[in-house]
Scaffold this motif. Structure first.
Motif, short mmCIF file in Angstrom:
data_model
loop_
_atom_site.label_atom_id
_atom_site.label_comp_id
_atom_site.label_asym_id
_atom_site.label_seq_id
_atom_site.Cartn_x
_atom_site.Cartn_y
_atom_site.Cartn_z
N MET A 1 0.84 -1.55 0.26
CA MET A 1 0.21 0.14 0.36
C MET A 1 0.54 1.22 0.10
N ARG A 2 1.96 1.36 0.42
CA ARG A 2 3.23 2.53 0.73
C ARG A 2 3.67 3.18 -0.82
N THR A 3 4.02 3.82 -0.83
CA THR A 3 4.56 4.92 -2.35
C THR A 3 5.65 4.36 -2.82
N PRO A 4 5.97 3.67 -3.84
CA PRO A 4 7.10 3.38 -4.16
C PRO A 4 8.09 4.09 -3.89
N ASP A 5 9.53 3.90 -3.65
CA ASP A 5 11.01 4.49 -3.49
C ASP A 5 11.72 5.21 -4.15
N VAL A 6 10.73 4.74 -5.73
CA VAL A 6 11.87 5.40 -6.75
C VAL A 6 10.87 5.63 -7.95
N TYR B 1 9.01 5.49 -11.73
CA TYR B 1 9.12 4.46 -12.98
C TYR B 1 10.18 4.97 -13.98
N VAL B 2 11.46 4.55 -14.24
CA VAL B 2 12.60 4.72 -15.66
C VAL B 2 12.83 4.05 -15.72
N GLY B 3 12.07 3.13 -17.49
CA GLY B 3 12.59 2.08 -17.93
C GLY B 3 14.46 1.81 -18.81
N THR B 4 14.58 0.72 -17.97
CA THR B 4 15.83 0.43 -18.61
C THR B 4 15.53 0.49 -20.51
N PRO B 5 16.58 1.04 -20.86
CA PRO B 5 15.87 1.08 -22.18
C PRO B 5 16.85 -0.86 -22.98
N TYR C 1 15.34 -12.08 -11.16
CA TYR C 1 14.22 -11.83 -10.45
C TYR C 1 14.34 -10.19 -10.79
N ASP C 2 13.21 -9.72 -10.54
CA ASP C 2 13.85 -8.13 -11.33
C ASP C 2 13.09 -7.17 -10.27
N LEU C 3 13.63 -7.22 -9.20
CA LEU C 3 13.57 -5.87 -8.20
C LEU C 3 12.88 -4.96 -8.69
N GLY C 4 11.50 -4.43 -8.22
CA GLY C 4 10.66 -2.50 -8.85
C GLY C 4 11.38 -3.24 -10.45
N CYS C 5 9.86 -3.82 -11.11
CA CYS C 5 10.05 -4.45 -12.28
C CYS C 5 9.58 -3.20 -13.73
N ARG D 1 10.14 -5.52 -18.71
CA ARG D 1 10.78 -5.43 -19.41
C ARG D 1 11.68 -6.69 -19.32
N MET D 2 12.76 -6.43 -18.35
CA MET D 2 13.35 -7.30 -17.78
C MET D 2 12.77 -9.13 -17.84
N PRO D 3 11.64 -9.30 -17.30
CA PRO D 3 11.41 -11.03 -17.14
C PRO D 3 11.39 -10.89 -17.87
N TYR E 1 8.98 -8.35 -9.92
CA TYR E 1 8.59 -7.52 -8.46
C TYR E 1 7.68 -6.05 -8.21
N ASP E 2 6.80 -5.19 -8.13
CA ASP E 2 6.95 -3.83 -7.83
C ASP E 2 5.77 -4.03 -6.99
N ILE E 3 6.09 -2.22 -6.50
CA ILE E 3 4.79 -2.03 -5.31
C ILE E 3 3.82 -0.90 -6.03
N ASP E 4 4.05 -0.98 -7.00
CA ASP E 4 2.94 0.31 -8.56
C ASP E 4 2.11 -1.11 -8.90
N GLN F 1 2.59 -8.27 -6.91
CA GLN F 1 2.65 -7.02 -6.51
C GLN F 1 3.00 -6.72 -5.09
N GLU F 2 4.99 -6.78 -4.45
CA GLU F 2 4.81 -6.86 -3.31
C GLU F 2 6.04 -5.34 -3.02
N ASP F 3 6.18 -5.07 -2.03
CA ASP F 3 7.46 -4.73 -1.06
C ASP F 3 9.10 -5.17 -1.41
N ILE F 4 9.55 -4.54 -2.54
CA ILE F 4 10.74 -5.90 -2.58
C ILE F 4 11.87 -6.25 -1.85
N PHE F 5 11.96 -4.72 -0.05
CA PHE F 5 12.89 -5.08 0.97
C PHE F 5 11.95 -6.67 1.67
#
Ligand code: SAM
Length: 194
Positions: free
Chosen positions: A34-39, A41-45, A65-69, A73-75, A89-92, A116-120
């Motif tokens: 439920m919490r705000t993302p820590d960063v 989203y900017v995709g890696t090209p 595993y992509d933590l903050g996916c 695109r990575m997985p 995994y992503d929180i958003d 959908q999960e907090d990566i920590f």
């Protein structure tokens, strides 16, 4: 001596988002997803993602595993190119929806899971490859989880490395998609402290 801080795209976007009040820093003790993302989203090209996966020598028996996916695109690319299993995994919730749409679009649903999960809070026991594009303080907070990875796991960090850990290889590449340079750092477990 003062340390020189290089402002690269992810940090610049995050600073702008904080200034505009679009995001607030995550608070300790917030209830998981439920919490705000820590960063933001900017995709890696895509061409940089391909290089990161190559640097990690991904094979079909790996579990990526992509933590903050972000949009997944990575997985998705890892499963498409190497036929390996991958988890994003992503929180958003918006990113989770985009990722699941991409998994369906590229037909990799039998190999890729999006959670959908907090990566920590994620248990990394089965992960063997982690491409990471997060802010430096997030990498620092993740370090105790990364140090528990099984031996031989590969971590490839985009632009921000792991403080105090010696990389096996550092590469700077220019993407054909954004014409910007991207620094990639490869680490293998057990991690080597400086
Ligand atoms: C810079 S983007 C990277 C996206 C993707 N890995 C890539 O390189 O294309 C970081 C992602 O982390 C997600 N994120 C931020 N804080 C998170 C947290 N605590 N748990 C899970 N995801 C988080 C954001 O929603 C965003 O999609």
């Amino acid at each position: 001596m003062r340390r020189k801080v290089r402002i690269v795209p992810l940090m610049a976007v995050m600073l702008a988002a904080l200034a505009l009040g679009v995001v607030a820093p995550g608070e300790e003790g917030d209830p998981g997803w439920m919490r705000t993302p820590d960063v933001v989203y900017v995709g890696t090209p895509y061409d940089v993602v391909s290089i990161m996966l190559r640097m990690a020598r991904v094979g079909k028996d790996d579990v990526v595993y992509d933590l903050g996916c972000g949009d997944g695109r990575m997985p998705v690319l890892a499963a498409q190119k190497y036929g390996c299993r991958a988890v994003g995994y992503d929180i958003d919730p918006v990113r989770i929806r985009e990722s699941r749409e991409n998994v369906a679009k590229y037909g990799v649903g039998s190999l890729v899971k999006i959670i959908q999960e907090d990566i920590f809070k994620v248990d990394l026991a089965e992960a063997t490859v982690l491409p990471i594009y997060l802010l430096p303080e997030m990498n620092r907070k993740l370090l105790p989880q990364l140090e528990k990875l099984k031996p031989g796991a590969r971590i490839v960090c985009h632009d921000y490395g792991l403080d105090g850990i010696v990389p096996d290889e550092t590469r700077t590449v220019t993407s054909n998609e954004d014409n910007a340079s991207h620094t990639l750092m490869l680490y293998t477990t057990p991690l080597r402290r400086q």
